[in-house]
Scaffold this active site. Sequence first.
Site, PDB file in Angstrom:
ATOM      1  N   CYS A 255       0.927  -1.198   0.081  1.00  0.00           N
ATOM      2  CA  CYS A 255       0.209   0.025   0.059  1.00  0.00           C
ATOM      3  C   CYS A 255       0.844   1.106   0.072  1.00  0.00           C
ATOM      4  CB  CYS A 255      -0.921  -0.211   1.300  1.00  0.00           C
ATOM      5  SG  CYS A 255      -1.649  -1.377   1.498  1.00  0.00           S
ATOM      6  N   ALA A 257       1.323   4.463  -2.011  1.00  0.00           N
ATOM      7  CA  ALA A 257       1.254   5.748  -2.553  1.00  0.00           C
ATOM      8  C   ALA A 257       0.974   6.782  -1.072  1.00  0.00           C
ATOM      9  CB  ALA A 257      -0.319   5.992  -3.261  1.00  0.00           C
ATOM     10  N   ASP A 279      -0.593   0.151  -5.157  1.00  0.00           N
ATOM     11  CA  ASP A 279      -1.796   0.798  -4.499  1.00  0.00           C
ATOM     12  C   ASP A 279      -2.955   0.679  -5.489  1.00  0.00           C
ATOM     13  OD1 ASP A 279      -1.879   3.264  -2.229  1.00  0.00           O
ATOM     14  OD2 ASP A 279      -3.485   3.426  -3.454  1.00  0.00           O
ATOM     15  N   ASP A 306      -4.736  -4.013  -6.341  1.00  0.00           N
ATOM     16  CA  ASP A 306      -5.461  -4.124  -4.873  1.00  0.00           C
ATOM     17  C   ASP A 306      -4.678  -5.002  -4.068  1.00  0.00           C
ATOM     18  OD1 ASP A 306      -7.057  -4.629  -2.789  1.00  0.00           O
ATOM     19  OD2 ASP A 306      -8.912  -4.570  -3.832  1.00  0.00           O
ATOM     20  N   CYS A 378      -0.382   4.608  10.845  1.00  0.00           N
ATOM     21  CA  CYS A 378      -0.164   5.839  11.467  1.00  0.00           C
ATOM     22  C   CYS A 378      -1.542   6.080  12.374  1.00  0.00           C
ATOM     23  CB  CYS A 378      -0.366   7.029  10.547  1.00  0.00           C
ATOM     24  SG  CYS A 378      -1.693   7.140   9.350  1.00  0.00           S
TER      25      CYS A 378
END
Length: 443
Positions: A255, A257, A279, A306, A378
């Site tokens: 993942c 980008a 991505d 994906d 995050c």
Amino acid sequence: MANARELALQTLTDILIEGAYSNHALSEQIEKNELTVQDKNFMTELVYGTLQHEQLLNFYVTPFFKGKVKAWIRILIQMTLYQILFLDSVPEHAAISEAVTIAKKRGGQFNGKLVNAILREIMRTPLPSFETIKDQEERLAIETSHPLWLIKLWSKQYGYEKAVQMAKANNERVHVTIRVNGVKGTREELKQKLESEGITCTYGSLSEDALVVLKGNVIQTKAFEQGWFYVQDESSMLVGRALKPKHHSKVLDTCSAPGGKTTHLAEIMRQTGTVYAHDVYDHKIKLIEANVNRLGLTNVVATLQDAMTLNERYEAESFDAILVDAPCSGLGILRRHPEVKLTKKPSDLDEITSIQKQILNTVAPLLKPGGTLVYSTCTVNRKENDKMIEQFLGQHSDYELDSTLVKRLPDALSDQTQHGMVQLFPGDYQTDGFFIACLKRQG
Ligand SMILES: C[S@@+](CC[C@H](N)C(=O)[O-])C[C@H]1O[C@@H](n2cnc3c(N)ncnc32)[C@H](O)[C@@H]1O
């Protein structure tokens, strides 16, 4: 010359009514209009400050609205109150008179008078005390402008004191941090280069790759154009070090980008091997490519895919290292994206955990035995972080936590890094809230 307050109001309505992202909406207005540096800074302050304290400002202004008030008027009043309460440099009379002028221009005499009357009544009335709110979580939510469900979630998962720390840290101003491109040179060389272009910066407190920008716009430097650095939070810089791919490795970034961690991995491999970056959004692949090109990297292949179907593209046991920097609830980045406090719902958290689980399950067989997989987010939410990893390990007996992670992270984090996992909280080290888990596949 455009008016900074008027543009700030437009930006806030784009964010709060139209659902735009704060950083996109702000840069769009700044690019479209002619503004001095001072006005750009003031406008940025108004937008982020009002968003950060939106719920508190709402608590203060709501009793003064009689009947239905247009959304832009409510926002204008909140933005004006923000200036009066939080900005020493703006006198009360100037803030009110500017608001009335904007209201007249935007909505005619009637709205100008209405804004004037509401603001003057607010200023005549003493602000309500937080002491009247008996429940400590409710009080913290209002005082620090966080949704109550989030304060409750953090209190339950990490304790009330940690929730207080995070909520307060989320309202602090952040400095831009940048990661040196190790392929171009050292952090010291970059610092000198930037200083020669009038930028003031200092070394980061956590990452060996980081500089903290104290003054100046780094994006407008030659060093940026020449690919000497990437703008990134210090917490994110720890991910590449945690995975630490060897030169000539074959790495999967599921993942990726806009390519912050992809490019770091490629730099750590010093232009050898390949990082296969994916991505799910086509336009984001272009962002990865643009960053790879600007940084002058030649060992990245970015393709649309994906992550939940990567097992259809690659054979089992194809990669030496895998990074799953998962899509997440983003509860660690509220300092930079305060609008998330207003838009995120508890139900979004369940949806995202299901995607994270599927991505991990899909890519688990793609790692070579003996290889390393890093999972990061995050966010500050145990279900997406340590609990996610516990669950994954329960279903994948060929994986185990890599307790050597602690050696690849800064010494400051050695107490926090437990059994191959670390959770950074906002307010610990002036970074975003961030989670890293490092897993090994048994070989
Ligand atoms: C946390 S961001 C990645 C940040 C990136 N690693 C960096 O350091 O710049 C998560 C990314 O996952 C992407 N994403 C969301 N669902 C995905 C999926 N099913 N497959 C692949 N990527 C996905 C999003 O488009 C977003 O770019």
